[in-house]
Motif scaffolding. Structure first.
Motif, mmCIF file in Angstrom:
data_model
loop_
_atom_site.group_PDB
_atom_site.id
_atom_site.type_symbol
_atom_site.label_atom_id
_atom_site.label_comp_id
_atom_site.label_asym_id
_atom_site.label_seq_id
_atom_site.Cartn_x
_atom_site.Cartn_y
_atom_site.Cartn_z
ATOM 1 N N ASN A 39 19.239 3.499 12.730
ATOM 2 C CA ASN A 39 18.703 4.824 12.384
ATOM 3 C C ASN A 39 17.412 4.709 11.587
ATOM 4 O OD1 ASN A 39 20.742 6.222 13.666
ATOM 5 N ND2 ASN A 39 22.007 6.353 11.835
ATOM 6 N N LYS A 40 17.373 3.752 10.680
ATOM 7 C CA LYS A 40 16.168 3.583 9.875
ATOM 8 C C LYS A 40 14.983 3.186 10.751
ATOM 9 C CE LYS A 40 18.521 2.616 5.531
ATOM 10 N NZ LYS A 40 18.794 1.668 4.454
ATOM 11 N N ALA A 41 15.195 2.331 11.736
ATOM 12 C CA ALA A 41 14.107 1.931 12.634
ATOM 13 C C ALA A 41 13.565 3.145 13.390
ATOM 14 C CB ALA A 41 14.585 0.866 13.619
ATOM 15 N N GLN A 42 14.455 3.976 13.882
ATOM 16 C CA GLN A 42 14.020 5.188 14.592
ATOM 17 C C GLN A 42 13.270 6.129 13.657
ATOM 18 O OE1 GLN A 42 17.661 6.688 16.228
ATOM 19 N NE2 GLN A 42 17.681 5.221 17.921
ATOM 20 N N ASN A 43 13.786 6.295 12.446
ATOM 21 C CA ASN A 43 13.148 7.204 11.493
ATOM 22 C C ASN A 43 11.794 6.688 11.017
ATOM 23 O OD1 ASN A 43 15.146 9.172 11.628
ATOM 24 N ND2 ASN A 43 16.365 8.174 10.055
ATOM 25 N N ILE A 44 11.661 5.384 10.854
ATOM 26 C CA ILE A 44 10.378 4.806 10.456
ATOM 27 C C ILE A 44 9.354 5.003 11.574
ATOM 28 C CG2 ILE A 44 9.192 2.616 9.982
ATOM 29 C CD1 ILE A 44 11.798 1.812 8.449
ATOM 30 N N TYR A 45 9.778 4.814 12.796
ATOM 31 C CA TYR A 45 8.877 5.034 13.938
ATOM 32 C C TYR A 45 8.447 6.504 13.992
ATOM 33 C CZ TYR A 45 7.030 5.055 18.657
ATOM 34 O OH TYR A 45 6.207 5.212 19.740
ATOM 35 N N ASN A 99 0.852 -1.190 0.000
ATOM 36 C CA ASN A 99 0.000 0.000 0.000
ATOM 37 C C ASN A 99 0.892 1.246 0.000
ATOM 38 O OD1 ASN A 99 0.855 0.440 2.695
ATOM 39 N ND2 ASN A 99 -0.848 -0.761 3.494
ATOM 40 N N ASN A 100 0.283 2.406 0.027
ATOM 41 C CA ASN A 100 1.048 3.654 -0.019
ATOM 42 C C ASN A 100 2.018 3.788 1.150
ATOM 43 O OD1 ASN A 100 -0.292 4.426 -2.343
ATOM 44 N ND2 ASN A 100 -1.817 5.617 -1.247
ATOM 45 N N PHE A 101 1.573 3.400 2.322
ATOM 46 C CA PHE A 101 2.435 3.524 3.499
ATOM 47 C C PHE A 101 3.670 2.629 3.383
ATOM 48 C CE2 PHE A 101 3.735 2.130 7.759
ATOM 49 C CZ PHE A 101 4.154 3.353 8.260
ATOM 50 N N THR A 102 3.472 1.379 3.005
ATOM 51 C CA THR A 102 4.627 0.481 2.903
ATOM 52 C C THR A 102 5.545 0.893 1.753
ATOM 53 O OG1 THR A 102 3.382 -1.152 1.595
ATOM 54 C CG2 THR A 102 3.465 -1.476 3.998
ATOM 55 N N PHE A 103 4.993 1.538 0.725
ATOM 56 C CA PHE A 103 5.835 2.057 -0.351
ATOM 57 C C PHE A 103 6.742 3.160 0.181
ATOM 58 C CE2 PHE A 103 6.146 4.740 -4.354
ATOM 59 C CZ PHE A 103 7.168 3.986 -4.897
ATOM 60 N N LEU A 104 6.185 4.053 0.982
ATOM 61 C CA LEU A 104 6.981 5.133 1.579
ATOM 62 C C LEU A 104 8.082 4.555 2.473
ATOM 63 C CD1 LEU A 104 7.487 8.146 2.064
ATOM 64 C CD2 LEU A 104 5.708 8.069 3.833
ATOM 65 N N VAL A 105 7.748 3.579 3.286
ATOM 66 C CA VAL A 105 8.746 2.951 4.163
ATOM 67 C C VAL A 105 9.796 2.220 3.329
ATOM 68 C CG1 VAL A 105 9.119 1.245 5.999
ATOM 69 C CG2 VAL A 105 7.156 2.803 6.116
ATOM 70 N N ALA A 106 9.381 1.557 2.257
ATOM 71 C CA ALA A 106 10.337 0.865 1.386
ATOM 72 C C ALA A 106 11.334 1.847 0.787
ATOM 73 C CB ALA A 106 9.596 0.117 0.280
ATOM 74 N N ILE A 107 10.858 3.023 0.412
ATOM 75 C CA ILE A 107 11.756 4.049 -0.115
ATOM 76 C C ILE A 107 12.780 4.449 0.945
ATOM 77 C CG2 ILE A 107 11.902 6.446 -0.923
ATOM 78 C CD1 ILE A 107 9.173 5.943 -2.318
ATOM 79 N N LEU A 108 12.330 4.623 2.182
ATOM 80 C CA LEU A 108 13.261 4.958 3.267
ATOM 81 C C LEU A 108 14.287 3.848 3.475
ATOM 82 C CD1 LEU A 108 10.819 6.450 5.923
ATOM 83 C CD2 LEU A 108 12.403 7.694 4.457
ATOM 84 N N LEU A 109 13.822 2.618 3.435
ATOM 85 C CA LEU A 109 14.728 1.485 3.648
ATOM 86 C C LEU A 109 15.729 1.321 2.513
ATOM 87 C CD1 LEU A 109 12.233 -1.206 4.990
ATOM 88 C CD2 LEU A 109 14.031 -0.019 6.288
ATOM 89 N N SER A 110 15.364 1.766 1.318
ATOM 90 C CA SER A 110 16.212 1.510 0.157
ATOM 91 C C SER A 110 17.433 2.421 0.068
ATOM 92 C CB SER A 110 15.390 1.616 -1.131
ATOM 93 O OG SER A 110 15.014 2.960 -1.366
ATOM 94 N N ALA A 111 17.521 3.429 0.917
ATOM 95 C CA ALA A 111 18.719 4.277 0.921
ATOM 96 C C ALA A 111 19.930 3.418 1.282
ATOM 97 C CB ALA A 111 18.570 5.426 1.911
ATOM 98 N N GLN A 112 20.957 3.470 0.445
ATOM 99 C CA GLN A 112 22.189 2.716 0.648
ATOM 100 C C GLN A 112 21.976 1.206 0.579
ATOM 101 O OE1 GLN A 112 24.928 4.625 0.805
ATOM 102 N NE2 GLN A 112 23.569 6.380 0.732
ATOM 103 N N ALA A 113 20.919 0.760 -0.113
ATOM 104 C CA ALA A 113 20.654 -0.676 -0.255
ATOM 105 C C ALA A 113 20.009 -0.923 -1.614
ATOM 106 C CB ALA A 113 19.730 -1.163 0.859
ATOM 107 N N GLN A 114 20.138 -2.132 -2.106
ATOM 108 C CA GLN A 114 19.527 -2.482 -3.385
ATOM 109 C C GLN A 114 18.074 -2.884 -3.183
ATOM 110 O OE1 GLN A 114 21.920 -5.462 -5.258
ATOM 111 N NE2 GLN A 114 23.608 -4.046 -5.646
ATOM 112 N N ASP A 115 17.237 -2.480 -4.134
ATOM 113 C CA ASP A 115 15.809 -2.773 -4.040
ATOM 114 C C ASP A 115 15.543 -4.262 -3.869
ATOM 115 O OD1 ASP A 115 15.468 -0.080 -4.386
ATOM 116 O OD2 ASP A 115 14.610 -0.217 -6.395
#
Length: 142
Positions: A81-87, A25-41
């Motif tokens: 950091n990503k866990a804190q930012n996602i929260y 959904n839209n929310f998980t897409f936004l979180v996926a974008i955050l997670l993808s920084a410095q990582a491969q999709d």
């Protein structure tokens, strides 16, 4: 606006209409974008299936808390950091849902996107960057 409508809207402005990230959904897409920084999709996709089912929206993500979020993303780089930012993102979205004025909501949502320069040369990161700058795709990427 659902995901399909959003992709069509992006296409109509000349933005690419595909993402390598899996989401539900839209929310998980936004979180996926955050997670993808410095990582491969592709790697993000291998790590998020259970995560999306545990926390498909801001309310459930908030209820998980930072430690549980970290448990789901521990194999992804910069996970603490990503866990804190996602929260924090989940909390901000919950606050945004209280705003009645749609334009104010949109302005606040864009303010959550802290991108000074795209960190990856992918179409979706440029699309978000260009939207944040209020520029068309062609003008922003040339």
């Amino acid at each position: 606006m659902d995901n399909e409508e959003a992709w069509k809207a992006l296409e109509s402005y000349g933005y690419p209409s595909k993402s390598g990230l899996d989401y539900i959904n839209n929310f998980t897409f936004l979180v996926a974008i955050l997670l993808s920084a410095q990582a491969q999709d592709a790697f993000i996709n291998t790590q998020t299936s259970d995560f999306w089912h545990a926390a498909p929206d801001a309310e459930k993500m908030h209820d998980l808390g930072v430690d549980a979020i970290a448990g789901y993303i521990r194999r992804i780089g910069l996970w603490r950091n990503k866990a804190q930012n996602i929260y924090k993102l989940a909390n901000q979205i919950l606050e945004l849902k209280k705003i009645k004025d749609q334009q104010a909501w949109y302005d606040e949502l864009l303010s959550l996107i802290h991108i000074s320069e795209p960190t990856r040369r992918t179409p979706i990161s440029y699309a978000v960057f260009c939207l944040k700058k209020g520029q068309s795709w062609g003008r922003c990427t040339s």
